[in-house]
Design a protein around this motif. Structure first.
Motif, PDB file in Angstrom:
ATOM      1  N   ASP A 237       0.859  -1.183   0.000  1.00 51.54           N
ATOM      2  CA  ASP A 237       0.000   0.000   0.000  1.00 51.54           C
ATOM      3  C   ASP A 237       0.894   1.231   0.000  1.00 51.54           C
ATOM      4  O   ASP A 237       1.326   1.698   1.053  1.00 51.54           O
ATOM      5  N   ALA A 238       1.198   1.732  -1.194  1.00 42.46           N
ATOM      6  CA  ALA A 238       2.101   2.873  -1.342  1.00 42.46           C
ATOM      7  C   ALA A 238       1.286   4.158  -1.480  1.00 42.46           C
ATOM      8  O   ALA A 238       0.356   4.219  -2.282  1.00 42.46           O
ATOM      9  N   ARG A 239       1.656   5.166  -0.696  1.00 39.05           N
ATOM     10  CA  ARG A 239       0.921   6.433  -0.722  1.00 39.05           C
ATOM     11  C   ARG A 239       1.868   7.628  -0.777  1.00 39.05           C
ATOM     12  O   ARG A 239       1.721   8.580   0.006  1.00 39.05           O
ATOM     13  N   PRO A 240       2.861   7.633  -1.670  1.00 42.59           N
ATOM     14  CA  PRO A 240       3.774   8.778  -1.727  1.00 42.59           C
ATOM     15  C   PRO A 240       3.058  10.014  -2.272  1.00 42.59           C
ATOM     16  O   PRO A 240       2.099   9.896  -3.042  1.00 42.59           O
ATOM     17  N   PRO A 241       3.495  11.206  -1.876  1.00 37.10           N
ATOM     18  CA  PRO A 241       2.940  12.419  -2.484  1.00 37.10           C
ATOM     19  C   PRO A 241       3.105  12.346  -4.002  1.00 37.10           C
ATOM     20  O   PRO A 241       4.184  12.040  -4.510  1.00 37.10           O
ATOM     21  N   SER A 242       2.020  12.595  -4.733  1.00 35.80           N
ATOM     22  CA  SER A 242       2.022  12.396  -6.183  1.00 35.80           C
ATOM     23  C   SER A 242       1.270  13.515  -6.879  1.00 35.80           C
ATOM     24  O   SER A 242       0.562  14.307  -6.239  1.00 35.80           O
ATOM     25  N   ASP A 243       1.410  13.550  -8.200  1.00 40.20           N
ATOM     26  CA  ASP A 243       0.677  14.545  -8.983  1.00 40.20           C
ATOM     27  C   ASP A 243      -0.814  14.245  -9.013  1.00 40.20           C
ATOM     28  O   ASP A 243      -1.637  15.165  -9.052  1.00 40.20           O
ATOM     29  N   ALA A 244      -1.164  12.970  -9.009  1.00 39.04           N
ATOM     30  CA  ALA A 244      -2.582  12.616  -9.085  1.00 39.04           C
ATOM     31  C   ALA A 244      -2.819  11.216  -8.545  1.00 39.04           C
ATOM     32  O   ALA A 244      -1.921  10.376  -8.531  1.00 39.04           O
ATOM     33  N   ILE A 245      -4.050  11.006  -8.102  1.00 33.98           N
ATOM     34  CA  ILE A 245      -4.553   9.675  -7.758  1.00 33.98           C
ATOM     35  C   ILE A 245      -5.340   9.207  -8.976  1.00 33.98           C
ATOM     36  O   ILE A 245      -6.224   9.926  -9.454  1.00 33.98           O
ATOM     37  N   VAL A 246      -5.023   8.043  -9.495  1.00 34.27           N
ATOM     38  CA  VAL A 246      -5.691   7.529 -10.691  1.00 34.27           C
ATOM     39  C   VAL A 246      -6.567   6.342 -10.293  1.00 34.27           C
ATOM     40  O   VAL A 246      -6.060   5.334  -9.804  1.00 34.27           O
ATOM     41  N   VAL A 247      -7.875   6.485 -10.500  1.00 28.68           N
ATOM     42  CA  VAL A 247      -8.828   5.422 -10.168  1.00 28.68           C
ATOM     43  C   VAL A 247      -9.158   4.647 -11.440  1.00 28.68           C
ATOM     44  O   VAL A 247      -9.744   5.204 -12.375  1.00 28.68           O
ATOM     45  N   LEU A 248      -8.798   3.384 -11.473  1.00 28.73           N
ATOM     46  CA  LEU A 248      -9.124   2.545 -12.620  1.00 28.73           C
ATOM     47  C   LEU A 248     -10.618   2.262 -12.636  1.00 28.73           C
ATOM     48  O   LEU A 248     -11.186   1.866 -11.625  1.00 28.73           O
TER      49      LEU A 248
ATOM     50  N   MET B 212      -4.816   3.395 -19.647  1.00 30.10           N
ATOM     51  CA  MET B 212      -3.555   3.882 -19.102  1.00 30.10           C
ATOM     52  C   MET B 212      -2.779   4.683 -20.145  1.00 30.10           C
ATOM     53  O   MET B 212      -2.112   5.667 -19.813  1.00 30.10           O
ATOM     54  N   ARG B 213      -2.888   4.289 -21.400  1.00 33.26           N
ATOM     55  CA  ARG B 213      -2.247   5.086 -22.449  1.00 33.26           C
ATOM     56  C   ARG B 213      -2.891   6.465 -22.540  1.00 33.26           C
ATOM     57  O   ARG B 213      -2.197   7.474 -22.731  1.00 33.26           O
ATOM     58  N   ALA B 214      -4.205   6.535 -22.384  1.00 31.72           N
ATOM     59  CA  ALA B 214      -4.899   7.827 -22.397  1.00 31.72           C
ATOM     60  C   ALA B 214      -4.503   8.662 -21.180  1.00 31.72           C
ATOM     61  O   ALA B 214      -4.312   9.887 -21.287  1.00 31.72           O
ATOM     62  N   VAL B 215      -4.371   8.020 -20.031  1.00 28.03           N
ATOM     63  CA  VAL B 215      -3.933   8.734 -18.838  1.00 28.03           C
ATOM     64  C   VAL B 215      -2.507   9.251 -19.024  1.00 28.03           C
ATOM     65  O   VAL B 215      -2.186  10.385 -18.645  1.00 28.03           O
ATOM     66  N   GLY B 216      -1.642   8.441 -19.627  1.00 27.43           N
ATOM     67  CA  GLY B 216      -0.280   8.883 -19.893  1.00 27.43           C
ATOM     68  C   GLY B 216      -0.251  10.139 -20.750  1.00 27.43           C
ATOM     69  O   GLY B 216       0.521  11.069 -20.490  1.00 27.43           O
ATOM     70  N   ALA B 217      -1.112  10.190 -21.767  1.00 29.53           N
ATOM     71  CA  ALA B 217      -1.191  11.373 -22.627  1.00 29.53           C
ATOM     72  C   ALA B 217      -1.677  12.585 -21.833  1.00 29.53           C
ATOM     73  O   ALA B 217      -1.151  13.705 -21.981  1.00 29.53           O
ATOM     74  N   ALA B 218      -2.673  12.378 -20.968  1.00 30.41           N
ATOM     75  CA  ALA B 218      -3.185  13.475 -20.138  1.00 30.41           C
ATOM     76  C   ALA B 218      -2.113  13.985 -19.179  1.00 30.41           C
ATOM     77  O   ALA B 218      -1.996  15.198 -18.941  1.00 30.41           O
TER      78      ALA B 218
ATOM     79  N   GLY C  52       2.211  18.087 -17.728  1.00 33.66           N
ATOM     80  CA  GLY C  52       3.524  18.085 -17.111  1.00 33.66           C
ATOM     81  C   GLY C  52       3.591  17.277 -15.829  1.00 33.66           C
ATOM     82  O   GLY C  52       4.484  17.495 -15.004  1.00 33.66           O
ATOM     83  N   TRP C  53       2.658  16.346 -15.652  1.00 32.81           N
ATOM     84  CA  TRP C  53       2.655  15.481 -14.469  1.00 32.81           C
ATOM     85  C   TRP C  53       3.525  14.259 -14.711  1.00 32.81           C
ATOM     86  O   TRP C  53       3.702  13.823 -15.851  1.00 32.81           O
ATOM     87  N   GLY C  54       4.039  13.681 -13.620  1.00 34.38           N
ATOM     88  CA  GLY C  54       4.869  12.495 -13.788  1.00 34.38           C
ATOM     89  C   GLY C  54       4.564  11.343 -12.858  1.00 34.38           C
ATOM     90  O   GLY C  54       4.923  10.201 -13.151  1.00 34.38           O
ATOM     91  N   SER C  55       3.909  11.620 -11.720  1.00 39.10           N
ATOM     92  CA  SER C  55       3.734  10.574 -10.711  1.00 39.10           C
ATOM     93  C   SER C  55       2.267  10.350 -10.372  1.00 39.10           C
ATOM     94  O   SER C  55       1.451  11.267 -10.428  1.00 39.10           O
ATOM     95  N   ALA C  56       1.961   9.106 -10.007  1.00 36.52           N
ATOM     96  CA  ALA C  56       0.581   8.760  -9.672  1.00 36.52           C
ATOM     97  C   ALA C  56       0.531   7.649  -8.644  1.00 36.52           C
ATOM     98  O   ALA C  56       1.412   6.784  -8.588  1.00 36.52           O
ATOM     99  N   VAL C  57      -0.523   7.679  -7.848  1.00 36.08           N
ATOM    100  CA  VAL C  57      -0.898   6.545  -7.016  1.00 36.08           C
ATOM    101  C   VAL C  57      -2.113   5.920  -7.682  1.00 36.08           C
ATOM    102  O   VAL C  57      -3.119   6.600  -7.923  1.00 36.08           O
ATOM    103  N   LEU C  58      -2.014   4.657  -8.010  1.00 34.63           N
ATOM    104  CA  LEU C  58      -3.093   3.951  -8.695  1.00 34.63           C
ATOM    105  C   LEU C  58      -4.014   3.290  -7.684  1.00 34.63           C
ATOM    106  O   LEU C  58      -3.543   2.650  -6.738  1.00 34.63           O
ATOM    107  N   VAL C  59      -5.315   3.419  -7.917  1.00 34.67           N
ATOM    108  CA  VAL C  59      -6.303   2.750  -7.076  1.00 34.67           C
ATOM    109  C   VAL C  59      -7.059   1.745  -7.928  1.00 34.67           C
ATOM    110  O   VAL C  59      -7.704   2.108  -8.917  1.00 34.67           O
ATOM    111  N   THR C  60      -6.951   0.494  -7.545  1.00 34.55           N
ATOM    112  CA  THR C  60      -7.658  -0.579  -8.227  1.00 34.55           C
ATOM    113  C   THR C  60      -7.818  -1.719  -7.228  1.00 34.55           C
ATOM    114  O   THR C  60      -7.622  -1.536  -6.030  1.00 34.55           O
TER     115      THR C  60
END
Length: 197
Positions: A26-37, A114-120, A125-133
Motif C-alpha cells: 500500500d504505497a501512498r507517496p505524495p504524487s501529482d494525481a490519484i488515478v482510479v481505474l 492507461m495510455r490515455a492517462v499517460g497522454a493526459a 507536465g505530471w509524472g507521478s501517480a498513485v493507482l487505485v484498483t
C-alpha cells in the motif's frame, strides 16, 4: 522438453507470487494525481467494485496524497455514461471540488485507459501517480502505467467483491497471472472482465 516445462511452470508461479505480494502493498507517496481505474457502471451509478475503488481514492485525497483524482474509463456500446464520468459524478457528490477531478473518458480496458492517462499526464507536465484498483490488478496496472511514462505506485482498495473470499482472491490471482504474462509477451491486454481488461 522437461526443462522448458519446468521453466514455464516457474514463470507462472513466480508471476502469481509477485501479484500476491504487490496486492499486499500500500504505497501512498505524495504524487501529482490519484488515478482510479474504472470498472462497470450502470446508468451513471458505479458498480460495487468501482464504488470501493472510488471510496479508497477519496480517502487518499482527503489524506493529501495528491491534489487531483483522475477517473478513468470509456463506455460500452449502448451506455449513456463513461466509467470516468460515473466516477467523477460520484466523487463530486462526495464533496470533491470540480477542479480536483479529471475524467479521462477513453479506454475499454486497462491498457487503452492507461495510455490515455499517460497522454493526459504529459499534457499537464505530471509524472507521478498513485493507482487505485483491486489488489490483484495492481501489478499489471503499475506496469502499464510505467510503460505509458508514469512513475506509478499502487494503493489497492481492501473493500468490495474482489476481496471478499479466499476463492474469489485465488480466481483473480490466476486470471491476473495469465493477463500479466500475455501483456509482457505480446504488449496487448485482455478485455471483457472486471478488473482484468
Amino acid at each position: 522438453m522437461g526443462a522448458g516445462v519446468l521453466a514455464a511452470v516457474l514463470l507462472v508461479v513466480s508471476t502469481a507470487l509477485a501479484i500476491w505480494y504487490t496486492a499486499r502493498q500500500d504505497a501512498r507517496p505524495p504524487s501529482d494525481a490519484i488515478v482510479v481505474l474504472g470498472s462497470a457502471q450502470y446508468n451513471g451509478v458505479p458498480s460495487s467494485i468501482f464504488e470501493a475503488r472510488l471510496e479508497h481514492a477519496l480517502a487518499l485525497y482527503e489524506q493529501g496524497v495528491a491534489p487531483v483524482i483522475v477517473t478513468v474509463g470509456g463506455k460500452a456500446a449502448g451506455d449513456q455514461f463513461t466509467e470516468a464520468e460515473a466516477g467523477r459524478d460520484y466523487l463530486t457528490a462526495a464533496g470533491v471540488p470540480a477542479d480536483a477531478l479529471l475524467p479521462v473518458q477513453e479506454g475499454v480496458d486497462t491498457l487503452e485507459s492507461m495510455r490515455a492517462v499517460g497522454a493526459a499526464f504529459r499534457e499537464r507536465g505530471w509524472g507521478s501517480a498513485v493507482l487505485v484498483t483491486d489488489p490483484w490488478h495492481a501489478m499489471r496496472a503499475e506496469r502499464m502505467a510505467e510503460d505509458a511514462g508514469i512513475d506509478a505506485e499502487s494503493s489497492p482498495t481492501r473493500q468490495g467483491p474482489a476481496v471478499q473470499t479466499r476463492a474469489t482472491q485465488l480466481r483473480y490471482i490466476l486470471r491476473e497471472t495469465a493477463a500479466y504474462l500475455l501483456y509482457r509477451v505480446t504488449g496487448e491486454s485482455v478485455a471483457g472482465a472486471p478488473g482484468i481488461g
